[in-house]
Motif scaffolding. Sequence first.
Motif, PDB file in Angstrom:
ATOM      1  N   THR A   1      19.135 -32.599 -59.244  1.00 61.04           N
ATOM      2  CA  THR A   1      18.866 -33.633 -60.258  1.00 61.04           C
ATOM      3  C   THR A   1      17.402 -34.064 -60.255  1.00 61.04           C
ATOM      4  N   LYS A   2      16.608 -33.497 -59.356  1.00 66.88           N
ATOM      5  CA  LYS A   2      15.191 -33.848 -59.262  1.00 66.88           C
ATOM      6  C   LYS A   2      14.304 -32.900 -60.069  1.00 66.88           C
ATOM      7  N   ILE A   3      14.914 -32.033 -60.849  1.00 65.66           N
ATOM      8  CA  ILE A   3      14.161 -31.013 -61.591  1.00 65.66           C
ATOM      9  C   ILE A   3      14.081 -31.366 -63.072  1.00 65.66           C
ATOM     10  N   ARG A   4      12.893 -31.244 -63.632  1.00 66.08           N
ATOM     11  CA  ARG A   4      12.667 -31.450 -65.066  1.00 66.08           C
ATOM     12  C   ARG A   4      11.886 -30.266 -65.626  1.00 66.08           C
ATOM     13  N   ILE A   5      12.060 -30.036 -66.916  1.00 63.89           N
ATOM     14  CA  ILE A   5      11.227 -29.043 -67.600  1.00 63.89           C
ATOM     15  C   ILE A   5       9.916 -29.713 -68.001  1.00 63.89           C
ATOM     16  N   GLY A   6       8.800 -29.136 -67.550  1.00 64.37           N
ATOM     17  CA  GLY A   6       7.484 -29.618 -67.933  1.00 64.37           C
ATOM     18  C   GLY A   6       6.928 -28.784 -69.075  1.00 64.37           C
ATOM     19  N   VAL A   7       6.117 -29.416 -69.921  1.00 69.92           N
ATOM     20  CA  VAL A   7       5.511 -28.738 -71.070  1.00 69.92           C
ATOM     21  C   VAL A   7       4.025 -29.101 -71.121  1.00 69.92           C
ATOM     22  N   PRO A   8       3.232 -28.397 -71.933  1.00 71.10           N
ATOM     23  CA  PRO A   8       1.793 -28.685 -72.002  1.00 71.10           C
ATOM     24  C   PRO A   8       1.499 -30.097 -72.491  1.00 71.10           C
ATOM     25  N   ALA A   9       0.298 -30.551 -72.171  1.00 73.61           N
ATOM     26  CA  ALA A   9      -0.117 -31.897 -72.565  1.00 73.61           C
ATOM     27  C   ALA A   9      -0.695 -31.938 -73.973  1.00 73.61           C
TER      28      ALA A   9
END
Length: 357
Positions: free
Chosen positions: A127-135
């Motif tokens: 549950t500590k994982i997220r999808i990151g995307v560009p800024a």
Amino acid sequence: MIRMMTISGIILLMLGITGIGWLLLTPSGSNFRYLMADTLITTQHRHWAKYIIGQHELDVRVQQYQQRFNAMGEERDTHEIHTQSQPQPVDTAVPVSTQPEEKPLVEIEEISGTGYSGYVMTVNDPTKIRIGVPAKQGRGERVRSMVERTGAIAGVNGGGFADPNWQGNGFQPIGIVMSGGKLFYDDLGKSKSTQVVGLDRDGKMVAGRYSLSELEQMGVQEAVTFQPRIIVNGKGLIKNAADGWGIAPRTAMGQREDGAILFVVIDGRQPGHSIGANLYDVQQIMLERGAVIAANLDGGSSTVLVNDGHVINKPSTKSSEGRYLPTAFLVFEHPEQATISNVWNGLGPKDIDPGKW
């Protein structure tokens, strides 16, 4: 002297003829040719494979793999997880010295095999994982930059993206991107479903072919598009190395029954360090560590592992930082505090030029 040169020339000619005969006329030689072709198919030099197996066989090979990958995503996954993320009550009747130790959020193990080396990163709380995307709009972002900017503690490259001539800017994903339960990007067009790799709200890994409505019903929070799924319901789907889609740098994600997420990151295309692995190798690494579900992620020159602000592996790129990418799986101590905004808000696939920097 001339006689010796003539004899040497004849020997070399005979060896050459023998080698060609082995490649073209023996089962082992044929297997080697297809291994070379499969390896080239995963690179920017895919067209070179036609000189090894012919254009027709190349076209057939690519089509067969696509059909096989599609089929590997069809079986419905039924695995259940029993997470260890909740604090366990301390038994006062048991001495403190014998109480089970709390596992760290992230553990990293070095691995090696025939022709390859890499890492397995275990995330003990899914549950500590997220999808990151560009800024910023217009180009992707390197994983280490995403990690530092968002306050994550670790990161691994994610899904696929449009990559014209293998020189793309890393900004246009393929398929879908979901983060924090929201659909950030959708390029399905008329397709009703896509191969996804992600997590639901309880931290259960999701991999296989699903529609957007199915993902919503399942409570999927984080997801990218990529394939193939290589393990489902505890069984490996790749029968042998010959079906392993050549040798290349690899990234894959899996999950154990206790909920822990496994990221396998293998370097490649670097003689003397690591040539790479096939998907059968990756599958077996996952199975040996108890994975009951696993799927391939974007590999090749995209493969990168970041921990504590450093790139741990050796990406097969000119830069030691790896490529600019549209997505990454990021690990946070407090994911609810992470700010991840939809960089594609208001943009459709037609609004993006993946080759323009």
